[in-house]
Design a protein around this motif. Structure first.
Motif, PDB file in Angstrom:
ATOM      1  N   PHE A  82       0.854  -1.179   0.000  1.00  0.00           N
ATOM      2  CA  PHE A  82       0.000   0.000   0.000  1.00  0.00           C
ATOM      3  C   PHE A  82       0.893   1.232   0.000  1.00  0.00           C
ATOM      4  CE2 PHE A  82      -2.807  -3.149   1.911  1.00  0.00           C
ATOM      5  CZ  PHE A  82      -3.984  -2.929   1.210  1.00  0.00           C
ATOM      6  N   VAL A  83       0.615   2.150  -0.913  1.00  0.00           N
ATOM      7  CA  VAL A  83       1.362   3.401  -1.004  1.00  0.00           C
ATOM      8  C   VAL A  83       0.375   4.533  -0.756  1.00  0.00           C
ATOM      9  CG1 VAL A  83       2.773   4.863  -2.479  1.00  0.00           C
ATOM     10  CG2 VAL A  83       2.899   2.383  -2.722  1.00  0.00           C
ATOM     11  N   ALA A  84       0.674   5.371   0.238  1.00  0.00           N
ATOM     12  CA  ALA A  84      -0.192   6.505   0.553  1.00  0.00           C
ATOM     13  C   ALA A  84       0.047   7.615  -0.469  1.00  0.00           C
ATOM     14  CB  ALA A  84       0.090   7.010   1.955  1.00  0.00           C
ATOM     15  N   ARG A  85      -1.035   8.186  -0.963  1.00  0.00           N
ATOM     16  CA  ARG A  85      -0.934   9.286  -1.919  1.00  0.00           C
ATOM     17  C   ARG A  85      -1.048  10.609  -1.186  1.00  0.00           C
ATOM     18  NH1 ARG A  85      -4.634   8.293  -7.055  1.00  0.00           N
ATOM     19  NH2 ARG A  85      -3.091   9.681  -7.948  1.00  0.00           N
ATOM     20  N   THR A  86      -0.325  11.594  -1.694  1.00  0.00           N
ATOM     21  CA  THR A  86      -0.393  12.919  -1.066  1.00  0.00           C
ATOM     22  C   THR A  86      -1.756  13.535  -1.333  1.00  0.00           C
ATOM     23  OG1 THR A  86       0.614  13.903  -3.023  1.00  0.00           O
ATOM     24  CG2 THR A  86       2.069  13.344  -1.211  1.00  0.00           C
ATOM     25  N   ASN A  87      -2.279  14.170  -0.323  1.00  0.00           N
ATOM     26  CA  ASN A  87      -3.598  14.768  -0.399  1.00  0.00           C
ATOM     27  C   ASN A  87      -3.592  16.027   0.450  1.00  0.00           C
ATOM     28  OD1 ASN A  87      -6.209  14.844  -1.302  1.00  0.00           O
ATOM     29  ND2 ASN A  87      -6.806  12.893  -0.400  1.00  0.00           N
ATOM     30  N   GLU A  88      -4.499  16.948   0.159  1.00  0.00           N
ATOM     31  CA  GLU A  88      -4.543  18.184   0.933  1.00  0.00           C
ATOM     32  C   GLU A  88      -4.961  17.938   2.372  1.00  0.00           C
ATOM     33  OE1 GLU A  88      -7.228  20.232  -1.534  1.00  0.00           O
ATOM     34  OE2 GLU A  88      -5.799  20.267  -3.175  1.00  0.00           O
ATOM     35  N   GLN A  89      -5.913  17.040   2.562  1.00  0.00           N
ATOM     36  CA  GLN A  89      -6.359  16.748   3.918  1.00  0.00           C
ATOM     37  C   GLN A  89      -6.109  15.283   4.255  1.00  0.00           C
ATOM     38  OE1 GLN A  89     -10.464  17.669   4.085  1.00  0.00           O
ATOM     39  NE2 GLN A  89     -11.112  15.997   2.787  1.00  0.00           N
ATOM     40  N   MET A  90      -5.927  15.027   5.522  1.00  0.00           N
ATOM     41  CA  MET A  90      -5.658  13.678   6.004  1.00  0.00           C
ATOM     42  C   MET A  90      -6.938  12.846   5.916  1.00  0.00           C
ATOM     43  SD  MET A  90      -3.195  11.998   7.367  1.00  0.00           S
ATOM     44  CE  MET A  90      -2.659  10.919   8.621  1.00  0.00           C
ATOM     45  N   PRO A  91      -6.889  11.683   5.235  1.00  0.00           N
ATOM     46  CA  PRO A  91      -8.089  10.839   5.179  1.00  0.00           C
ATOM     47  C   PRO A  91      -8.378  10.228   6.544  1.00  0.00           C
ATOM     48  CG  PRO A  91      -6.237   9.741   4.150  1.00  0.00           C
ATOM     49  CD  PRO A  91      -5.777  11.107   4.507  1.00  0.00           C
ATOM     50  N   ASP A  92      -9.649  10.000   6.831  1.00  0.00           N
ATOM     51  CA  ASP A  92      -9.965   9.393   8.116  1.00  0.00           C
ATOM     52  C   ASP A  92     -10.091   7.870   7.974  1.00  0.00           C
ATOM     53  OD1 ASP A  92     -12.363   9.354   6.780  1.00  0.00           O
ATOM     54  OD2 ASP A  92     -13.581   9.992   8.480  1.00  0.00           O
ATOM     55  N   PHE A  93     -10.348   7.229   9.090  1.00  0.00           N
ATOM     56  CA  PHE A  93     -10.353   5.775   9.182  1.00  0.00           C
ATOM     57  C   PHE A  93     -11.335   5.136   8.188  1.00  0.00           C
ATOM     58  CE2 PHE A  93     -11.622   1.774  11.206  1.00  0.00           C
ATOM     59  CZ  PHE A  93     -10.382   1.218  11.481  1.00  0.00           C
ATOM     60  N   THR A  94     -12.561   5.651   8.122  1.00  0.00           N
ATOM     61  CA  THR A  94     -13.575   5.045   7.260  1.00  0.00           C
ATOM     62  C   THR A  94     -13.279   5.249   5.779  1.00  0.00           C
ATOM     63  OG1 THR A  94     -14.954   7.015   7.521  1.00  0.00           O
ATOM     64  CG2 THR A  94     -15.421   5.155   8.962  1.00  0.00           C
ATOM     65  N   ASP A  95     -12.674   6.381   5.421  1.00  0.00           N
ATOM     66  CA  ASP A  95     -12.291   6.602   4.024  1.00  0.00           C
ATOM     67  C   ASP A  95     -11.302   5.538   3.569  1.00  0.00           C
ATOM     68  OD1 ASP A  95     -13.850   8.857   3.863  1.00  0.00           O
ATOM     69  OD2 ASP A  95     -12.193  10.242   4.279  1.00  0.00           O
ATOM     70  N   ILE A  96     -10.309   5.283   4.406  1.00  0.00           N
ATOM     71  CA  ILE A  96      -9.295   4.284   4.057  1.00  0.00           C
ATOM     72  C   ILE A  96      -9.912   2.896   4.024  1.00  0.00           C
ATOM     73  CG2 ILE A  96      -7.152   3.225   4.842  1.00  0.00           C
ATOM     74  CD1 ILE A  96      -6.064   5.850   5.115  1.00  0.00           C
ATOM     75  N   ARG A  97     -10.813   2.607   4.951  1.00  0.00           N
ATOM     76  CA  ARG A  97     -11.440   1.289   5.000  1.00  0.00           C
ATOM     77  C   ARG A  97     -12.232   1.004   3.717  1.00  0.00           C
ATOM     78  NH1 ARG A  97     -14.579  -0.813  10.106  1.00  0.00           N
ATOM     79  NH2 ARG A  97     -12.804  -2.173  10.293  1.00  0.00           N
ATOM     80  N   LYS A  98     -13.043   1.964   3.294  1.00  0.00           N
ATOM     81  CA  LYS A  98     -13.839   1.782   2.076  1.00  0.00           C
ATOM     82  C   LYS A  98     -12.943   1.624   0.855  1.00  0.00           C
ATOM     83  CE  LYS A  98     -17.741   4.486   3.734  1.00  0.00           C
ATOM     84  NZ  LYS A  98     -18.449   5.758   3.612  1.00  0.00           N
ATOM     85  N   GLU A  99     -11.933   2.463   0.783  1.00  0.00           N
ATOM     86  CA  GLU A  99     -11.039   2.424  -0.368  1.00  0.00           C
ATOM     87  C   GLU A  99     -10.219   1.134  -0.405  1.00  0.00           C
ATOM     88  OE1 GLU A  99      -7.756   5.293  -2.420  1.00  0.00           O
ATOM     89  OE2 GLU A  99      -9.215   6.151  -1.047  1.00  0.00           O
ATOM     90  N   MET A 100      -9.788   0.666   0.756  1.00  0.00           N
ATOM     91  CA  MET A 100      -9.004  -0.563   0.818  1.00  0.00           C
ATOM     92  C   MET A 100      -9.835  -1.752   0.344  1.00  0.00           C
ATOM     93  SD  MET A 100      -6.902  -2.185   4.001  1.00  0.00           S
ATOM     94  CE  MET A 100      -5.754  -0.824   4.068  1.00  0.00           C
ATOM     95  N   LYS A 101     -11.074  -1.839   0.783  1.00  0.00           N
ATOM     96  CA  LYS A 101     -11.942  -2.941   0.352  1.00  0.00           C
ATOM     97  C   LYS A 101     -12.169  -2.869  -1.157  1.00  0.00           C
ATOM     98  CE  LYS A 101     -16.301  -5.225   1.180  1.00  0.00           C
ATOM     99  NZ  LYS A 101     -17.632  -5.126   1.774  1.00  0.00           N
TER     100      LYS A 101
END
Length: 121
Positions: A82-101
């Protein structure tokens, strides 16, 4: 993470970047490749452009914790990075969970049958 071994060597990361399949989401990119073993291996990378060490470590912890929830549904015999992409705001837990699935399903590493069996039972 009980059944997952960490990827630590730079050569293993480079092999995945060059030969593995990948799919990019809004916040993370997932690289996948068969490893010929009966184990799952996981690597997480965050570039220095993402921010200072506090921010980089926070996103790594979020990715690791979300992976822990999906670990039993990931097929054995794969290397995942998994490689984190740069973004203006920090993603929260649920954003990452949905995207990971979504990414795990997209790259055909997610065992959907196990997921539905647990949901029903």
């Amino acid at each position: 993470m009980k059944n997952t071994v960490p990827i630590k060597r730079n050569s293993e990361f480079l092999r995945l970047y060059k030969k593995g399949k990948f799919y990019a989401g809004k916040n993370i990119v997932l690289y996948v490749m068969k490893n010929g073993l009966d184990i799952k291996r996981l690597g997480i990378t965050v570039g220095k452009k993402f921010g200072k060490s506090v921010k980089r470590n926070r996103i790594k912890r979020l990715i690791r914790e979300n992976y822990r929830h999906y670990e039993e549904f990931v097929k054995n015999g794969y290397d995942l990075v998994f490689v984190a992409r740069t973004n203006e705001q920090m993603p929260d837990f649920t954003d990452i969970r949905k995207e990971m699935k979504f990414l795990l399903k997209k790259l055909d590493v997610f065992e959907q049958e196990k997921w539905y069996c647990l949901k029903d039972g």
